[in-house]
Enzyme design. Structure first.
Site, PDB file in Angstrom:
ATOM      1  N   THR A 190       0.821  -1.216   0.000  1.00  0.00           N
ATOM      2  CA  THR A 190       0.000   0.000   0.000  1.00  0.00           C
ATOM      3  C   THR A 190       0.853   1.263   0.000  1.00  0.00           C
ATOM      4  OG1 THR A 190      -1.836  -1.127   1.050  1.00  0.00           O
ATOM      5  CG2 THR A 190      -1.758   1.237   1.366  1.00  0.00           C
ATOM      6  N   ASP A 237       0.243  -6.934   4.624  1.00  0.00           N
ATOM      7  CA  ASP A 237      -0.466  -8.209   4.849  1.00  0.00           C
ATOM      8  C   ASP A 237       0.478  -9.349   5.242  1.00  0.00           C
ATOM      9  OD1 ASP A 237      -2.795  -6.903   4.229  1.00  0.00           O
ATOM     10  OD2 ASP A 237      -3.089  -7.855   2.267  1.00  0.00           O
TER      11      ASP A 237
HETATM   12  N1  ASP Z   1      -2.934  -5.422   0.793  1.00  0.00           N
HETATM   13  C1  ASP Z   1      -1.765  -4.594   1.037  1.00  0.00           C
HETATM   14  C2  ASP Z   1      -0.520  -5.434   0.873  1.00  0.00           C
HETATM   15  O1  ASP Z   1      -0.192  -6.192   1.741  1.00  0.00           O
HETATM   16  C3  ASP Z   1      -1.846  -4.044   2.400  1.00  0.00           C
HETATM   17  C4  ASP Z   1      -0.779  -3.051   2.744  1.00  0.00           C
HETATM   18  O2  ASP Z   1       0.272  -2.965   2.169  1.00  0.00           O
HETATM   19  O3  ASP Z   1      -1.003  -2.314   3.729  1.00  0.00           O
HETATM   20  O4  ASP Z   1       0.133  -5.324  -0.131  1.00  0.00           O
END
Ligand code: ASP
Length: 324
Positions: A12, A90
């Protein structure tokens, strides 16, 4: 001038909302992600290494090996004082723990990310990056192994876990709390952690399964893994380390096939022990050869077992690693 290498892998922290999709996807280039931070930092040179730009659910064991290689290459240069890895949150704790157990180097390694993407108000990427830089530059960070820095807290990679799907305060060390905080670019450590045992390998075995126990489950999924060439199994057991009795034939069959089984708990905190002697209780499991995984969560016990099997360790060596 001190150098810090930032290894970019995605998450993210490197995402924006795509107007066509209406949801966040990887999109920030290295200079967009680090440019502002570079302008803010004085007296330290930031060197970026764009490895990939993927969500952390796309991180595979092979990609973890590439991250480790990039980190080790950066650490080997005497001009570099430490390394920061940006990563999706994640599976951040898995990569961080992998680096922690497989890299033996006193220079600080910090893994960070963001919970809000660059299109959102309150994007926490720059905050987490500047806090990570402060952590790498702090003398007391040396020898602490791999650290996770998020939301102005420094955590040990061995203890930290993502606890909330949304909150910027999601990373917590539920047993013992953070090692320290970052206040106004100053790192204040409140405790030190004994370093984790190291598994010196550049290869991790990908065929290691993670199986969660629940009321009344049977052993069919364990049989599946045995029949499909899995080399190790981590069981997230109930409570103190117990399993429903119908899983026992499959567990025993896996052991007869010399597949190491590591037992941890599905509880958020606390270690497993052979406190119960009934059918499916931990006592009988450990007597039959199941390995005690201590207080690790299943996803980290799996990373450790992958590294141990990848390093060619035998059952006794695997057991020794998981002992406190
Ligand atoms: N879904 C994202 C990932 O793990 C969550 C994040 O980075 O905060 O890439």
């Amino acid at each position: 001038m001190k150098n810090i290498v930032i290894v970019l892998t995605g998450g993210t922290i490197a995402m924006r909302i795509d107007p066509n999709i209406g949801a966040a996807i990887p999109s920030l280039k290295a200079d967009e992600l680090i440019g502002e931070v570079k302008a803010h930092i004085k007296g330290t040179q930031i060197i970026e290494r764009e490895l990939f730009n993927i969500p952390s659910g796309h991180v595979t064991p092979e990609k973890m090996e590439l991250i480790k290689k990039a980190v080790e290459e950066a650490l080997a240069d005497p001009d570099n004082v430490g390394v920061i890895v940006t990563h999706g949150t994640d599976t951040l704790e898995e990569t961080a723990y992998f680096l922690d157990i497989t890299i033996n180097n006193k220079k600080p390694i910090v893994v960070t990310g963001a919970m809000r993407n660059a299109s959102e108000l309150g994007y926490d990427g720059e905050l987490n990056l500047t806090a990570s830089i402060a952590t790498v530059l702090n003398e007391e960070s040396k020898g602490l192994g791999t650290l996770v820095v998020m939301n102005n807290e420094v955590h040990s990679a061995a203890q930290v876990t993502k606890t909330n799907t949304l909150s910027v305060n999601t990373f917590k060390s539920p047993e013992f709390g953070p090692l320290g905080i970052i206040d106004n670019d100053e790192v204040l450590y409140y405790r030190r952690e004994k370093s984790v045992k190291k598994i010196l390998t550049s290869h991790i075995e990908s065929k290691v399964a993670l199986v969660k126990m629940a009321a009344g489950v049977e052993g069919d999924i364990i049989d599946f893994y045995v029949d499909h060439g899995y080399r190790g199994i981590v069981i997230e057991a109930l409570g103190r380390g117990n399993v429903p009795p119908k899983t026992l034939p499959a567990i025993n069959r896996a052991l007869e096939n010399n597949i190491p089984i590591v037992l941890v708990s599905r509880c958020a905190t606390g270690r497993v022990l052979g406190s119960y002697g009934y059918l499916g209780g931990g006592k009988g499991l450990f007597e039959s050869g199941v390995i005690n995984g201590g207080a690790l969560p299943g996803q980290k016990a799996r990373i450790a077992l992958m590294a141990l099997i990848g390093a060619g360790k035998n059952k006794n060596e695997i057991e020794d690693f998981f002992k406190i």
